[in-house]
Write an enzyme that holds these catalytic residues in place. Sequence first.
Site, PDB file in Angstrom:
ATOM      1  N   GLU A 173      40.030  41.357   1.865  1.00 44.85           N
ATOM      2  CA  GLU A 173      41.001  41.604   0.784  1.00 44.85           C
ATOM      3  C   GLU A 173      41.837  42.845   1.105  1.00 44.85           C
ATOM      4  O   GLU A 173      41.899  43.794   0.317  1.00 44.85           O
ATOM      5  CB  GLU A 173      40.287  41.715  -0.576  1.00 44.85           C
ATOM      6  CG  GLU A 173      39.652  40.407  -0.969  1.00 44.85           C
ATOM      7  CD  GLU A 173      39.216  40.301  -2.441  1.00 44.85           C
ATOM      8  OE1 GLU A 173      39.259  41.297  -3.178  1.00 44.85           O
ATOM      9  OE2 GLU A 173      38.843  39.184  -2.841  1.00 44.85           O
ATOM     10  N   GLU A 295      35.567  33.437  -0.027  1.00 53.19           N
ATOM     11  CA  GLU A 295      34.997  33.832  -1.331  1.00 53.19           C
ATOM     12  C   GLU A 295      35.570  32.883  -2.362  1.00 53.19           C
ATOM     13  O   GLU A 295      36.802  32.736  -2.452  1.00 53.19           O
ATOM     14  CB  GLU A 295      35.371  35.273  -1.703  1.00 53.19           C
ATOM     15  CG  GLU A 295      34.619  36.321  -0.921  1.00 53.19           C
ATOM     16  CD  GLU A 295      34.901  37.737  -1.416  1.00 53.19           C
ATOM     17  OE1 GLU A 295      35.155  37.935  -2.620  1.00 53.19           O
ATOM     18  OE2 GLU A 295      34.878  38.638  -0.563  1.00 53.19           O
TER      19      GLU A 295
HETATM   20  O1  AHR Z   1      32.560  38.987  -4.700  1.00 54.13           O
HETATM   21  C1  AHR Z   1      32.854  40.164  -5.392  1.00 54.13           C
HETATM   22  C2  AHR Z   1      34.148  40.812  -4.916  1.00 54.13           C
HETATM   23  O2  AHR Z   1      35.224  39.974  -5.194  1.00 54.13           O
HETATM   24  C3  AHR Z   1      34.247  41.057  -3.437  1.00 54.13           C
HETATM   25  O3  AHR Z   1      33.645  42.246  -3.030  1.00 54.13           O
HETATM   26  C4  AHR Z   1      35.718  41.131  -3.227  1.00 54.13           C
HETATM   27  O4  AHR Z   1      36.098  40.739  -1.930  1.00 54.13           O
HETATM   28  C5  AHR Z   1      36.275  40.238  -4.305  1.00 54.13           C
HETATM   29  O5  AHR Z   1      37.315  40.847  -4.994  1.00 54.13           O
END
Ligand code: AHR
Length: 495
Positions: A173, A295
Amino acid sequence: MAKITINPNDVVGTINPNIYGHFAEHLGRCIYDGVWVGEDSSIPNTGGIRNDVVAALRKMKPPVIRWPGGCFADDYHWQDGVGPRDQRPRRVNIHWGEVVESNAFGTQEFMRFCRMVGAQPYLVGNVGSGTVRELREWVEYCNFEGDSTLAQQRAADGSPKPLDITYWGVGNENWGCGGSFSPEDYGTEFRRFATFVRGFGKQLYVIACGPSGNDVEWTVRFFRKLRHDYWNFRNIHGFAAHYYCGTAGTATEYTVDQWYELIAKGLKMEDLVVQQRAAMDAYDPQRRIGLIVDEWGTWHPVEPGTHPRFLYQQNTLRDALVAATSLDIFNRHADKVVMANIAQTINVLQAMILTQEDKAIVTPTGYVYEMYAPHQGGASLRTVIASDTIAYTTGEKEQEVATIAGSASLKGKLLSLTLTNAHAIEAVDVTVQLLGGATARQGTARILTGEIHTHNTFDQPDSIQPVTIPITAEGPEFTIQLPPASVIAAEIYLA
Ligand code: AHR
């Protein structure tokens, strides 16, 4: 009534097993409590790693696990997590509650965990607060076979042989917690880092940070930047988007409309997959760079009474429907998605397993992973689904969501068919029509169903789990009845 038409000769692509990947971060109780309890714990463990969790995960067959973050990755310095455990530094986890990170769980411990569950490791390097040298040396520590100082350090830490890690992420991110870069600035950073991420004789799979959700602009600007560089797409193999469908209500309290609302939000994954791949195709028409969603999942308000930054949430049949419909999307788009990692494996967000001291329960989402595992490595078959829609209301707005979703894959004569019925109260008969002269010989199925709020607790750990049901799967056309709010995984033998 609904109908699904499947032609076993019409193959979309091979379902990359990595679509069934997980993500485990140093966040809340995912690693500490969830995976790692330490060798001296009264909780049964092998070298500090919980036995109950390993046994449950093995049934889900995660092919790959992403670690150590998440946002944590861009503030993680890998050297902190190697060497004698009692000499490792204690750091502050700035993203997740400013708790003290003991570094008891580091590279070697993660590798052991991966081996125990049968998964490939996927390590995410630190771009935001780390250096190129740090990442380059982490690769050397893990993968170099010769007699360098870092290889000697690895041997002293218990691994004389290289750890042979293939998957390397260059930041996480980086548009946000990983450094707040613009796509162009991240493109420059990516190129600089990736230049030094060397395989030491092994072919690595290097993964760049993709967009937040379906932000096509990030993708276009990042790829445009790289194309215009002399570097020209060298050493980039994957590009990873994140998509959290969020919540509607809370994890366990929601109306019927909110049940549909969240399932519909989950289904938006399909737009992401199609549109992100289309944006990438403009720069990479031969699809040498794989689209990854490393994710994804639901994100509810935390369970009352728990730390707000630990992201601990319950997990109901609604989460199972989101997991199943998302996995069906990945399966159906096997020509576009090469990896996906649900967030997160244990005790955080849409977890497969929840733990409390010496107890561990499998969530409805965890059971979906068990049920869907036969798709891994199968040939994804094109499916045409004709289904009614269900009307529901969000705020003042009338919306619709498809009742039935699903996917099909083939391994030899074994057809794996997964279906969901999103209807909260009505059963649906689904006619399965096989084309191309295919006929079914026999079948069996597992089903996960219940009242829409059903979930497992530490007092009632088996409120919901899959049960085997008989199905009549014979001939070129047959019908499977799906109870309301259900996920079904059928194994059908073709003649
Ligand atoms: O999964 C939780 C968080 O969500 C992670 O650390 C981040 O990459 C995302 O914003």
